[in-house]
Scaffold this active site. Structure first.
Site, PDB file in Angstrom:
ATOM      1  N   ASN A 199      16.048 -64.054  -3.662  1.00 15.31           N
ATOM      2  CA  ASN A 199      17.326 -64.341  -3.243  1.00 15.31           C
ATOM      3  C   ASN A 199      17.313 -65.097  -2.047  1.00 15.31           C
ATOM      4  OD1 ASN A 199      18.355 -62.564  -5.253  1.00 15.31           O
ATOM      5  ND2 ASN A 199      17.813 -60.503  -3.910  1.00 15.31           N
ATOM      6  N   HIS A 211      27.384 -52.703  -6.355  1.00 18.12           N
ATOM      7  CA  HIS A 211      25.851 -52.499  -6.091  1.00 18.12           C
ATOM      8  C   HIS A 211      25.743 -50.975  -5.825  1.00 18.12           C
ATOM      9  CE1 HIS A 211      22.159 -52.681  -3.456  1.00 18.12           C
ATOM     10  NE2 HIS A 211      21.820 -53.510  -4.548  1.00 18.12           N
ATOM     11  N   GLU A 258      32.015 -56.405  -4.387  1.00 21.22           N
ATOM     12  CA  GLU A 258      31.183 -57.715  -4.114  1.00 21.22           C
ATOM     13  C   GLU A 258      31.967 -58.689  -4.169  1.00 21.22           C
ATOM     14  OE1 GLU A 258      27.412 -57.439  -6.101  1.00 21.22           O
ATOM     15  OE2 GLU A 258      27.489 -55.352  -6.269  1.00 21.22           O
ATOM     16  N   SER A 292      25.566 -59.328  -7.856  1.00 23.86           N
ATOM     17  CA  SER A 292      24.190 -59.575  -7.875  1.00 23.86           C
ATOM     18  C   SER A 292      23.340 -59.826  -9.205  1.00 23.86           C
ATOM     19  CB  SER A 292      23.500 -58.570  -7.047  1.00 23.86           C
ATOM     20  OG  SER A 292      23.588 -57.158  -7.610  1.00 23.86           O
ATOM     21  N   ASP A 328      31.546 -56.746   0.060  1.00 25.98           N
ATOM     22  CA  ASP A 328      30.143 -56.926   0.310  1.00 25.98           C
ATOM     23  C   ASP A 328      29.752 -58.414  -0.217  1.00 25.98           C
ATOM     24  OD1 ASP A 328      27.425 -57.047  -0.048  1.00 25.98           O
ATOM     25  OD2 ASP A 328      26.899 -55.289  -0.584  1.00 25.98           O
ATOM     26  N   HIS A 361      25.502 -61.954  -1.564  1.00 28.06           N
ATOM     27  CA  HIS A 361      25.004 -62.984  -2.361  1.00 28.06           C
ATOM     28  C   HIS A 361      25.815 -64.281  -2.056  1.00 28.06           C
ATOM     29  CE1 HIS A 361      21.844 -60.925  -4.299  1.00 28.06           C
ATOM     30  NE2 HIS A 361      22.641 -59.605  -4.008  1.00 28.06           N
ATOM     31  N   LYS A 420      19.055 -62.285   2.058  1.00 30.10           N
ATOM     32  CA  LYS A 420      19.062 -63.116   1.132  1.00 30.10           C
ATOM     33  C   LYS A 420      18.950 -64.708   1.528  1.00 30.10           C
ATOM     34  CE  LYS A 420      20.817 -58.997  -1.231  1.00 30.10           C
ATOM     35  NZ  LYS A 420      19.760 -58.515  -1.665  1.00 30.10           N
TER      36      LYS A 420
HETATM   37  C1  LIG Z   1      25.297 -56.750  -3.140  1.00 32.92           C
HETATM   38  C2  LIG Z   1      24.146 -56.113  -2.650  1.00 32.92           C
HETATM   39  N1  LIG Z   1      24.590 -55.257  -1.467  1.00 32.92           N
HETATM   40  C3  LIG Z   1      23.507 -54.860  -0.795  1.00 32.92           C
HETATM   41  C4  LIG Z   1      21.980 -54.957  -1.109  1.00 32.92           C
HETATM   42  C5  LIG Z   1      21.098 -54.628  -0.261  1.00 32.92           C
HETATM   43  O1  LIG Z   1      20.804 -55.381   0.616  1.00 32.92           O
HETATM   44  P1  LIG Z   1      19.339 -55.128   1.193  1.00 32.92           P
HETATM   45  O2  LIG Z   1      18.501 -55.680   0.542  1.00 32.92           O
HETATM   46  O3  LIG Z   1      19.247 -55.896   2.752  1.00 32.92           O
HETATM   47  O4  LIG Z   1      19.130 -53.776   1.573  1.00 32.92           O
HETATM   48  C6  LIG Z   1      21.767 -55.793  -1.963  1.00 32.92           C
HETATM   49  C7  LIG Z   1      20.537 -56.287  -2.759  1.00 32.92           C
HETATM   50  O5  LIG Z   1      19.636 -55.762  -2.450  1.00 32.92           O
HETATM   51  C8  LIG Z   1      23.038 -56.434  -2.859  1.00 32.92           C
HETATM   52  O6  LIG Z   1      22.710 -57.119  -3.997  1.00 32.92           O
END
Ligand SMILES: Cc1ncc(COP(=O)(O)O)c(C=O)c1O
Length: 396
Positions: free
Chosen positions: A48, A139, A183, A187, A212, A215, A240
């Site tokens: 990512n 997520h 989101e 993702s 969120d 991405h 990411k």
């Molecule tokens: C939409 C989304 N939110 C949160 C996270 C978590 O983030 P982190 O990897 O920084 O814990 C992810 C992926 O890992 C994600 O795809």
């Protein structure tokens, strides 16, 4: 064996039988494009790191510099030991990127969603259990946060603003606090939430919109701002496109102050270490100026999507740097991923429960480190695999 151990083993046996068992594979990466496993090198399509910043000299230099100056660890939580001014500097940059009055740095995206949502949805503070309208494909960390707050989610069909409107209308007369969770870019699908419609619905129904932007931050939107415009509260990660680790919440000053007092993930966890903060800081400085890289990545993804579709593959509703190829069963996704690996491409099979049953897929993520020739070779390989039964399966 203790009773619990035999049950864990039974679980492992069951997921193994369903081809859903996960393993940690040993790999090495020395740059953003190539990943090594065993004695072989692969083109990495599983990262990512969309702007290919994690090996950038500027991020590495600032991480080293801040480690030398401030140490390798932060020693305690920000409340316990005091707040390094490095946080203030980063939070000002994040607030400006997200065009919000304030921001708060958190330890990781998962931890941010889990603990920020728990705090924001606290019924003792709000006076009632909230009505939480959530996209079905949000997520796992967002679900975790809702569970931690013991709120039941009203889940609307993925990306379906009309269904969200229906649910909101159903609860129009309900005076409980309302929240919408989504989101901005999903993702595992690489599609975008219908943000303008969702923002309008949040306004019309007096709901707090939490987005969120994990991405989209750094890679989409003007200057890499992301796609969260109009949201009340934005959560996202530095892990990411911005090339390091950690997360942020961008919000009002009141929400920030509230989180400092109520968010367990901030209060009870050691602050991010200075080298990580250095990498975050340099990533933020560089990211906004990387329009050329953003255009390059978007072109690569379009080239791949169009080529894959022309070869009979189902790329779902992707419009971003994340492109799934929907395979259907876990077996089919594993088989496709294995064939690509034989050909020198590292793209991971994503299976339930990460994605809904029947929509197992191989997920491709394009980054600034890839070249058009990588995409063309990949398409060539896919063309030779030709799996018509996969191409007929559509995503749920
Ligand atoms: C939409 C989304 N939110 C949160 C996270 C978590 O983030 P982190 O990897 O920084 O814990 C992810 C992926 O890992 C994600 O795809």
């Amino acid at each position: 064996m203790v009773g619990s151990e035999s049950r864990y083993q039974a679980f492992l046996d069951a997921v193994g039988q369903d081809r859903l068992r996960r393993e940690l594979t040993t790999v090495a990466a020395r740059d953003a494009r190539i990943l090594e496993a065993g004695a072989r090198a692969y083109v990495n399509l599983a990262s990512n790191d969309y702007l290919a910043l994690r090996f950038h000299d500027a991020l590495i230099a600032r991480a080293c510099e801040w480690a030398k100056t401030y140490g390798t660890g932060s020693g305690a939580s920000r409340l316990a030991i005091g707040n390094l001014d490095l946080f203030g500097c980063i939070e000002t940059k994040v607030a400006s990127l997200k065009q919000k009055p304030a921001a708060l740095v958190m330890a990781s995206g998962f931890q941010a969603n889990a603990s920020v949502l728990q705090a924001l949805l606290d019924r003792r503070v709000l006076g009632a259990e909230s009505l939480v309208f959530a996209d079905r494909l949000n997520h796992a960390s967002m679900h975790f946060g809702c569970k931690a707050a013991s709120v039941r989610q009203l889940r609307y069909r993925h990306g379906d603003a009309a269904h969200l409107a229906e649910l909101l209308t159903q609860y129009r007369a309900d005076s409980r606090p309302k929240f919408i969770l989504t989101e901005s870019v999903f993702s595992m699908d690489g599609d975008r939430a219908p943000m303008p419609e969702i923002v309008a619905l949040a306004g019309a129904h007096g709901a707090t919109l939490i987005v969120d932007d994990a991405h989209a931050t750094g890679i989409l939107g003007e200057g890499g701002r992301g796609l969260s415009e109009g949201a009340d509260i934005v959560v996202g990660t530095f892990s990411k496109a911005l090339g390091s680790f950690g997360a942020y919440v961008a919000c009002s000053q009141t929400v920030r102050d509230y989180l400092v007092n109520r968010c367990s993930g901030l209060i009870y966890s050691t602050a991010l270490p200075p080298p990580v903060l250095g990498a975050i800081d340099a990533g933020l400085d560089l990211g906004s100026g990387m329009d050329q890289e953003r255009t390059h990545v978007a072109r690569l993804a379009t080239r791949f999507r169009e080529g894959a579709q022309a070869r009979g593959y189902d790329t779902g509703a992707s419009t971003t740097q994340i492109v799934p190829v929907i395979a259907g069963s876990a077996d089919a996704a594993l088989a496709l991923s294995a064939k690509l690996r034989e050909a020198g491409f590292w793209a991971t099979a994503i299976r339930p429960p990460t994605v809904p049953q029947g929509t197992a897929r191989v997920r491709f993520a394009f980054t600034a480190a890839h070249e058009a020739a990588d995409v063309d070779r990949l398409l060539d390989v896919l063309g030779h695999i030709a799996a018509p039964q996969m191409s007929k399966v559509t995503s749920a």
